[in-house]
Motif scaffolding. Structure first.
Motif, PDB file in Angstrom:
ATOM      1  N   TRP A 158      -8.739   3.566   1.614  1.00  0.00           N
ATOM      2  CA  TRP A 158      -7.860   4.011   0.523  1.00  0.00           C
ATOM      3  C   TRP A 158      -8.340   3.384  -0.770  1.00  0.00           C
ATOM      4  O   TRP A 158      -8.604   2.178  -0.823  1.00  0.00           O
ATOM      5  CB  TRP A 158      -6.406   3.618   0.794  1.00  0.00           C
ATOM      6  N   ARG A 217      -7.782  17.067   2.001  1.00  0.00           N
ATOM      7  CA  ARG A 217      -7.355  15.720   2.421  1.00  0.00           C
ATOM      8  C   ARG A 217      -6.542  15.782   3.704  1.00  0.00           C
ATOM      9  O   ARG A 217      -6.800  15.040   4.651  1.00  0.00           O
ATOM     10  CB  ARG A 217      -6.446  15.105   1.345  1.00  0.00           C
ATOM     11  N   LEU A 260       0.837  -1.198   0.000  1.00  0.00           N
ATOM     12  CA  LEU A 260       0.000   0.000   0.000  1.00  0.00           C
ATOM     13  C   LEU A 260       0.879   1.258   0.000  1.00  0.00           C
ATOM     14  O   LEU A 260       0.614   2.222  -0.723  1.00  0.00           O
ATOM     15  CB  LEU A 260      -0.899  -0.016   1.237  1.00  0.00           C
ATOM     16  N   GLU A 261       1.924   1.203   0.781  1.00  0.00           N
ATOM     17  CA  GLU A 261       2.869   2.316   0.867  1.00  0.00           C
ATOM     18  C   GLU A 261       3.519   2.562  -0.499  1.00  0.00           C
ATOM     19  O   GLU A 261       3.662   3.692  -0.958  1.00  0.00           O
ATOM     20  CB  GLU A 261       3.925   1.936   1.923  1.00  0.00           C
ATOM     21  N   LEU A 300      -3.199   6.361  -5.322  1.00  0.00           N
ATOM     22  CA  LEU A 300      -4.186   6.110  -4.268  1.00  0.00           C
ATOM     23  C   LEU A 300      -4.746   7.434  -3.785  1.00  0.00           C
ATOM     24  O   LEU A 300      -4.084   8.456  -3.884  1.00  0.00           O
ATOM     25  CB  LEU A 300      -3.530   5.446  -3.043  1.00  0.00           C
ATOM     26  N   TYR A 301      -5.941   7.375  -3.215  1.00  0.00           N
ATOM     27  CA  TYR A 301      -6.418   8.536  -2.470  1.00  0.00           C
ATOM     28  C   TYR A 301      -7.285   8.063  -1.307  1.00  0.00           C
ATOM     29  O   TYR A 301      -7.928   7.009  -1.392  1.00  0.00           O
ATOM     30  CB  TYR A 301      -7.176   9.525  -3.370  1.00  0.00           C
ATOM     31  N   PRO A 302      -7.263   8.837  -0.202  1.00  0.00           N
ATOM     32  CA  PRO A 302      -8.118   8.462   0.923  1.00  0.00           C
ATOM     33  C   PRO A 302      -9.557   8.848   0.615  1.00  0.00           C
ATOM     34  O   PRO A 302      -9.805   9.887   0.017  1.00  0.00           O
ATOM     35  CB  PRO A 302      -7.562   9.305   2.085  1.00  0.00           C
ATOM     36  N   ASP A 341      -6.864   5.036  -7.664  1.00  0.00           N
ATOM     37  CA  ASP A 341      -7.280   5.972  -8.714  1.00  0.00           C
ATOM     38  C   ASP A 341      -7.028   5.242 -10.039  1.00  0.00           C
ATOM     39  O   ASP A 341      -5.917   5.237 -10.573  1.00  0.00           O
ATOM     40  CB  ASP A 341      -6.448   7.254  -8.596  1.00  0.00           C
ATOM     41  N   GLN A 359       1.485   7.741  -6.201  1.00  0.00           N
ATOM     42  CA  GLN A 359       0.339   8.650  -6.368  1.00  0.00           C
ATOM     43  C   GLN A 359      -0.798   8.071  -7.197  1.00  0.00           C
ATOM     44  O   GLN A 359      -1.359   8.745  -8.062  1.00  0.00           O
ATOM     45  CB  GLN A 359       0.823   9.970  -6.940  1.00  0.00           C
ATOM     46  N   LEU A 418       2.297   1.802  -3.401  1.00  0.00           N
ATOM     47  CA  LEU A 418       1.299   2.379  -4.318  1.00  0.00           C
ATOM     48  C   LEU A 418       1.080   3.856  -4.004  1.00  0.00           C
ATOM     49  O   LEU A 418       0.975   4.683  -4.907  1.00  0.00           O
ATOM     50  CB  LEU A 418      -0.024   1.615  -4.205  1.00  0.00           C
ATOM     51  N   ASN A 419       1.049   4.162  -2.722  1.00  0.00           N
ATOM     52  CA  ASN A 419       0.816   5.545  -2.319  1.00  0.00           C
ATOM     53  C   ASN A 419       1.946   6.451  -2.819  1.00  0.00           C
ATOM     54  O   ASN A 419       1.708   7.569  -3.258  1.00  0.00           O
ATOM     55  CB  ASN A 419       0.695   5.615  -0.793  1.00  0.00           C
ATOM     56  N   ARG A 455     -12.008  11.711  -4.906  1.00  0.00           N
ATOM     57  CA  ARG A 455     -10.907  11.911  -5.851  1.00  0.00           C
ATOM     58  C   ARG A 455     -10.710  13.403  -6.104  1.00  0.00           C
ATOM     59  O   ARG A 455      -9.621  13.875  -6.379  1.00  0.00           O
ATOM     60  CB  ARG A 455     -11.185  11.164  -7.154  1.00  0.00           C
TER      61      ARG A 455
END
Ligand code: GLU
Length: 277
Positions: A146, A134, A84-85, A93-95, A149, A91, A87-88, A127
């Protein structure tokens, strides 16, 4: 070649599961490969301890033996957090702070709300939040999941395909399931993230599973691309239907391996029923 059967210990195995396990087991054996067992047990709201034992017993009774100890996804949470980290950091991903109700209201409000194979998709509300919005919501500890996108992911990766032994080469449609959840509010992962990370970890070269999960493979292929994981081949098999042409439901107790066994059916007869049903 390596295949796997990945049941969730949230109920007893029924004929549909037996068929899924058989397909994976047979394909592994045909190719002198390896058949592995994985418990998809991240959903602590639905998992019950007795089902792990029952599933292993039923598989053994059917003569379906697996190599090594079964993988438990609950032991793999750090691996999912790392993915997950990763992927984050790219950029994609978004919460998402939406409640179910927010999503239903937004879906009803907008014209042309996105729909997938099984109904409405996430309408993308969060999004559109600004970086400041955010940051403020996160700083206030607002409950959030999470999301992927999907458009950003697809833009990053360009066109992709995956190969299915029954359906051929399939172009990935990033919009098919929309911006899926990769880490739930209550569980820091999701089916999509965990399955992709574990298929790579267990060196699964042929993913066999029911045709109901074919849409999910579009997401999985995106995640493999983003995480630079190897690409397995797929085999999405038909689903076993009941006498009314409906999918077997977990709650239909008469079709569990347990009750078929209790009714006097032999493992061979059960397998035959699972194969031809
Ligand atoms: N846990 C899923 C199921 O029981 C299988 C998921 C998969 O094979 O990818 O249907």
């Amino acid at each position: 070649m390596t295949t796997r059967f990945a049941p969730s210990p949230t109920g007893l195995l029924h004929l549909g599961h037996a068929y899924a396990a058989l397909v994976a087991h047979r394909l592994a054996h045909q190719h002198h490969g390896t058949f592995l067992l994985r418990f998809e047990d991240i959903d602590h709201t639905r998992v019950r301890p007795e089902f792990y034992v029952a599933i292993e017993e039923d598989l053994r009774w059917l003569g379906l033996t697996w190599q090594g100890a079964p993988l438990h996804q609950t032991d793999r949470l750090p691996a999912y957090a790392a993915a997950l980290e990763q992927l984050n950091a790219t950029q994609v991903l978004y919460p998402c702070f939406c409640t179910r109700r927010d999503i239903a209201e937004e879906t009803a409000r907008i014209t042309n709300a996105p729909h997938g194979p099984e109904g409405p998709l996430y309408p993308g509300t969060c999004r559109a939040l600004s970086a400041d919005q955010r940051a403020a919501l996160l700083a206030a500890d607002t409950p959030h999941c999470w999301r992927l996108d999907a458009a950003a992911a697809s833009q990053r990766l360009g066109p992709l395909t995956f190969r299915d032994q029954r359906h051929g080469e399939i172009p990935v449609d990033p919009a098919l399931l929309g911006d899926v959840i990769l880490a739930r509010k209550d569980i820091a992962t999701s089916y999509h993230l965990a399955v992709v990370v574990d298929d790579a970890f267990q060196h699964i070269s042929l993913v066999t599973r029911g045709e109901d999960l074919l849409p999910a493979t579009h997401v999985h292929r995106l995640l493999q691309g983003l995480l630079a994981l190897p690409e397995p081949t797929y085999h999405h098999h038909p689903l076993i239907l009941d006498a009314n042409g409906q999918r077997l439901a977990k709650r239909d107790e008469s079709q569990t391996i347990r009750s078929l066994r209790a009714s006097g059916l032999s493992p061979e007869e059960t397998i035959r029923r699972a194969t031809v049903a």
